[in-house]
Write an enzyme that holds these catalytic residues in place. Sequence first.
Site, PDB file in Angstrom:
ATOM      1  N   ARG A  45       0.850  -1.207   0.000  1.00  0.00           N
ATOM      2  CA  ARG A  45       0.000   0.000   0.000  1.00  0.00           C
ATOM      3  C   ARG A  45       0.881   1.251   0.000  1.00  0.00           C
ATOM      4  O   ARG A  45       0.610   2.230  -0.684  1.00  0.00           O
ATOM      5  CB  ARG A  45      -0.931  -0.010   1.228  1.00  0.00           C
ATOM      6  CG  ARG A  45      -1.943  -1.157   1.198  1.00  0.00           C
ATOM      7  CD  ARG A  45      -3.026  -0.987   2.252  1.00  0.00           C
ATOM      8  NE  ARG A  45      -2.590  -1.185   3.623  1.00  0.00           N
ATOM      9  CZ  ARG A  45      -2.587  -2.350   4.277  1.00  0.00           C
ATOM     10  NH1 ARG A  45      -2.972  -3.461   3.668  1.00  0.00           N
ATOM     11  NH2 ARG A  45      -2.195  -2.425   5.538  1.00  0.00           N
ATOM     12  N   LYS A 136     -12.519  14.304   5.521  1.00  0.00           N
ATOM     13  CA  LYS A 136     -13.634  13.820   4.699  1.00  0.00           C
ATOM     14  C   LYS A 136     -14.520  12.886   5.494  1.00  0.00           C
ATOM     15  O   LYS A 136     -14.029  12.091   6.308  1.00  0.00           O
ATOM     16  CB  LYS A 136     -13.105  13.065   3.479  1.00  0.00           C
ATOM     17  CG  LYS A 136     -14.214  12.570   2.562  1.00  0.00           C
ATOM     18  CD  LYS A 136     -13.712  11.590   1.513  1.00  0.00           C
ATOM     19  CE  LYS A 136     -14.105  10.171   1.879  1.00  0.00           C
ATOM     20  NZ  LYS A 136     -13.841   9.194   0.813  1.00  0.00           N
ATOM     21  N   LYS A 223     -18.727  17.567  -1.541  1.00  0.00           N
ATOM     22  CA  LYS A 223     -18.339  16.484  -2.458  1.00  0.00           C
ATOM     23  C   LYS A 223     -19.582  15.660  -2.778  1.00  0.00           C
ATOM     24  O   LYS A 223     -19.908  14.707  -2.073  1.00  0.00           O
ATOM     25  CB  LYS A 223     -17.248  15.618  -1.801  1.00  0.00           C
ATOM     26  CG  LYS A 223     -16.864  14.386  -2.602  1.00  0.00           C
ATOM     27  CD  LYS A 223     -15.543  13.802  -2.124  1.00  0.00           C
ATOM     28  CE  LYS A 223     -15.250  12.489  -2.828  1.00  0.00           C
ATOM     29  NZ  LYS A 223     -13.882  12.034  -2.639  1.00  0.00           N
TER      30      LYS A 223
HETATM   31  P1  13P Z   1     -14.628   7.628  -6.111  1.00  0.00           P
HETATM   32  O1  13P Z   1     -14.259   8.827  -6.952  1.00  0.00           O
HETATM   33  O2  13P Z   1     -13.955   6.361  -6.518  1.00  0.00           O
HETATM   34  O3  13P Z   1     -16.120   7.518  -5.939  1.00  0.00           O
HETATM   35  O4  13P Z   1     -14.037   7.892  -4.655  1.00  0.00           O
HETATM   36  C1  13P Z   1     -14.146   9.127  -4.124  1.00  0.00           C
HETATM   37  C2  13P Z   1     -14.313   9.032  -2.664  1.00  0.00           C
HETATM   38  O5  13P Z   1     -13.494   9.526  -1.915  1.00  0.00           O
HETATM   39  C3  13P Z   1     -15.497   8.344  -2.141  1.00  0.00           C
HETATM   40  O6  13P Z   1     -15.634   8.634  -0.782  1.00  0.00           O
END
Ligand code: 13P
Length: 343
Positions: A45, A136, A223
Site C-alpha cells: 500500500r 472527509k 463532495k
Molecule cells: P470515487 O471517486 O472512486 O467515488 O471515490 C471518491 C471518494 O473519496 C469516495 O468517498
Amino acid sequence: MTEQLERVAQAMVADGKGILAADESTGTIKKRFDLIQVESTEDNRRKYRELLFRTDSAMRNYVSGVILFDETLRQNAEDGTPLVKIIKDAGALPGIKVDCGAKPLAGAAGETVTEGLDGLRERISEYASLGAEFAKWRAVINIGSGGSAAIPSLYSIRANAHALARYAALCQEGGIVPIVEPEVLMDGDHDIDRCYDVTEVTLREVYNALYEHRVLLEGTVLKPNMVVSGTLCPDQAGIEEVAEKTVQCLKRTVPSAVPGICFLSGGQSEEDATAHLSAINGMFDVPWRLSFSYGRALQQAALKAWSGKAENVAAAQAAFAHRAKMNGLAASGKWTAELEQAA
Ligand code: 13P
C-alpha cells in the site's frame, strides 16, 4: 480560525486543480489490489501510494489536496520521508478520512448511517498535529430498486445529514476544513430523474443540518455525486443531460457561500467522469468552483499499469499524470476528447 478555514477551502478548489481521493480503507484497497493480483500488505500500500504522491507533474499542477487513510498519514516513504511531507513539498494539502464507514441504520432495512462521531474531537486534534488540513466524511444514500419510493427514507437522509453536520462542526472547531460528502449511489436501475430527486432532497437536508449546526459554509467543500442514470438503467442519459441536471440540482440547493464543489466519481468510467466535469464547467455560469475529488476515476489506469511491479512504476506514474491533467483541464472547462486521443 475563520480566515484559515476559508484560506484552506479556497486552496482546495484552486483553479484547474482538484483532489486525489487516496483514502481507501484497508478493506477497499484490498478489493482494488485483488483486481491486479497484488497482496494488500502495508508495504505494498505504501509503495503504490508513494508512486502516486511522487508523480510531480500531476501533483504540482493538477492536485490541490490528497485525502489519506489513517495508515498513510503516519507512513514513511522507502527513503524514510513522511508521505505527508512528499505531498506538501509538491504544493498539495494533506487531508484525512475520519468516518468509520456506513453501517446498517436501525429500523431502516437496506439503509445505512455513517458512524465515527464518538471520540472524533480527539482524533481531529491528533490528525491536525500530524499535518492534516482538511477531512472527509462520506454519507451513503442508496436508491431502492424497481422504482421503489421507500428507499431512501427521509429518516435515513436526515440521520446522515445530522451526522455530516456534527462532523463538519467538530472539524471547524479543530481548525480543519470538512469535505461534506453525501453520496447518492449510482447502483440500481433507477433513471436520471429519480437520481435528481433523491440528490435534491439529500442536499437540502444536508444544508439545513449544516445551518442548524452553525457550520461556516465558507470553510467547507461539498463532495456530491453527479446526477446520473443508475448503472442498470436501460436508458442512459448523455453527457449534456448529466451536466444540465447536475448543475440545476446544485443551483437549487447549494448556497453560494460554499467556495467549491468537488465531485466524486462513484463508479463512472475514467473518461465519463472527465467528460461530465468538463461539460459541467463549460456550459454554465455558477457561483462556485466545480472540480473533482476522484478516487477510482483518477487511479484505475495507474493501478493497472503498476500491477505491483517495480519496473512498472514509471508507466503507472505516466498514467496518473495523464488522468490528473485531463481532469485538471476539465476543472477549467478546457478538456476535449481529442486531447484524450492525443495522449
Ligand atoms: P470515487 O471517486 O472512486 O467515488 O471515490 C471518491 C471518494 O473519496 C469516495 O468517498
